[in-house]
Scaffold this active site. Structure first.
Site, PDB file in Angstrom:
ATOM      1  N   LYS A   1       3.005   5.851  -2.969  1.00  0.00           N
ATOM      2  CA  LYS A   1       4.163   6.651  -3.369  1.00  0.00           C
ATOM      3  C   LYS A   1       4.344   6.690  -4.881  1.00  0.00           C
ATOM      4  CE  LYS A   1       5.529   8.146   0.618  1.00  0.00           C
ATOM      5  NZ  LYS A   1       5.306   9.574   0.927  1.00  0.00           N
TER       6      LYS A   1
ATOM      7  N   ALA B   1       0.830  -1.201   0.000  1.00  0.00           N
ATOM      8  CA  ALA B   1       0.000   0.000   0.000  1.00  0.00           C
ATOM      9  C   ALA B   1       0.865   1.252   0.000  1.00  0.00           C
ATOM     10  CB  ALA B   1      -0.931  -0.004   1.208  1.00  0.00           C
ATOM     11  N   TYR B   2       1.924   1.242   0.799  1.00  0.00           N
ATOM     12  CA  TYR B   2       2.845   2.363   0.857  1.00  0.00           C
ATOM     13  C   TYR B   2       3.483   2.601  -0.507  1.00  0.00           C
ATOM     14  CZ  TYR B   2       6.901   5.110   2.450  1.00  0.00           C
ATOM     15  OH  TYR B   2       7.860   6.074   2.617  1.00  0.00           O
ATOM     16  N   ALA B   3       3.952   1.521  -1.138  1.00  0.00           N
ATOM     17  CA  ALA B   3       4.586   1.636  -2.449  1.00  0.00           C
ATOM     18  C   ALA B   3       3.591   2.135  -3.485  1.00  0.00           C
ATOM     19  CB  ALA B   3       5.166   0.286  -2.874  1.00  0.00           C
ATOM     20  N   ALA B   4       2.353   1.622  -3.444  1.00  0.00           N
ATOM     21  CA  ALA B   4       1.335   2.056  -4.399  1.00  0.00           C
ATOM     22  C   ALA B   4       1.030   3.540  -4.243  1.00  0.00           C
ATOM     23  CB  ALA B   4       0.064   1.228  -4.213  1.00  0.00           C
TER      24      ALA B   4
END
Length: 266
Positions: free
Chosen positions: A173, A168-171
């Site tokens: 960002k 979720a964090y990568a998505a």
């Protein structure tokens, strides 16, 4: 006097955090300190009122600038457009202008695989990250157009390199990175600079993690080949100061990856 004297910057997630040695301990506060040293008046947003008021007291007393702290939280259950509109209205009422928007705030659940991620955890990252950046950029646009200002958004190596357990964090960002590139294209004619920073920083959160869980820290947190993590004020904060300079207008749309500058590899 610094070259940002008389200008106004909004920094999301800018509450005070310090390391054990008393130096800046979060990216947002490192940026706020770097901007205060250059004479900018600041609007700092966040969820923790005490951290915001502590930031105001310290930065105003040390650097003679004005700080407007505003509690604001972008999340799945809030009227987010109203929250952001209120921040911008208070900024204009207090300072009359917006020269720099820095979207730094981000919340997420780390260490959770895609298969185990819940919708609520995914929403946490998306709303605090990409939705927040979208709402702030949209609301600030008319004022940034007036000042020919700058947008500085924060992405991450988690998206660039596909870090395990950070879907979720990568998505979020990567969404911010794409949004920023489009803004650089659409707003170039308005004289607005838009860039992304992907930092690798030593923070109070990492410091506390190392102290509480030394074995887990050693197994999971790798020091870059340069031998040190980014200093949130002197390296990351100063990069953000430079990106607000008219001399950097030609770089609009670039992704500045401090992992690479410090020797980090995928």
């Amino acid at each position: 006097m610094g070259f940002l004297t008389g200008k106004t910057a909004i920094i999301t997630g800018g509450g005070r955090a310090v390391l054990q040695d008393g130096s800046c301990g979060s990216i947002g506060y490192g940026i706020a300190t770097a901007y205060a040293k250059e004479g900018a008046n600041l609007v700092l947003t966040g969820r923790n009122v005490k951290k915001l008021t502590d930031a105001k007291e310290e930065l105003e007393s040390k650097y003679g600038i004005k700080v407007l702290p505003i509690q604001a939280d972008i999340n799945a259950g809030a009227d987010n457009e109203t929250v952001v509109a209120n921040v911008v209205k208070q900024t204009i009422d207090e300072f009359g202008r917006i020269d720099v928007l820095i979207n730094n705030a981000q919340a997420s659940a780390s260490g959770v695989t895609i298969a185990d991620h819940t919708t609520q955890q995914f929403d946490l990252a998306m709303y605090s990250g990409v939705y927040a950046a979208f709402y702030y950029m949209k609301e600030c646009y008319p004022y940034l157009k007036e000042t020919k200002g700058s947008v500085i958004n924060f992405a991450s190596g988690a998206g660039l390199f596909g870090n395990y357990g950070q879907c979720a964090y990568a998505a979020a960002k990567e969404g911010i990175r794409g949004l920023t590139r489009v803004a650089a294209t659409e707003w170039a004619a308005d004289g607005i600079n838009a860039n992304v920073v992907c930092p690798l920083a030593w923070t109070a959160q990492l410091e506390n993690f190392e102290k509480a869980y030394p074995d887990a820290f050693k197994a999971n947190v790798k020091t870059p080949p340069m031998g040190h993590f980014g200093d949130v004020e002197k390296e990351i904060g100063r990069v953000c100061v430079q990106l607000a300079s008219p001399d950097f207008k030609y770089m609009s749309g670039e992704t500045l990856t401090l992992e690479g500058a410090l020797g980090q590899r995928p």
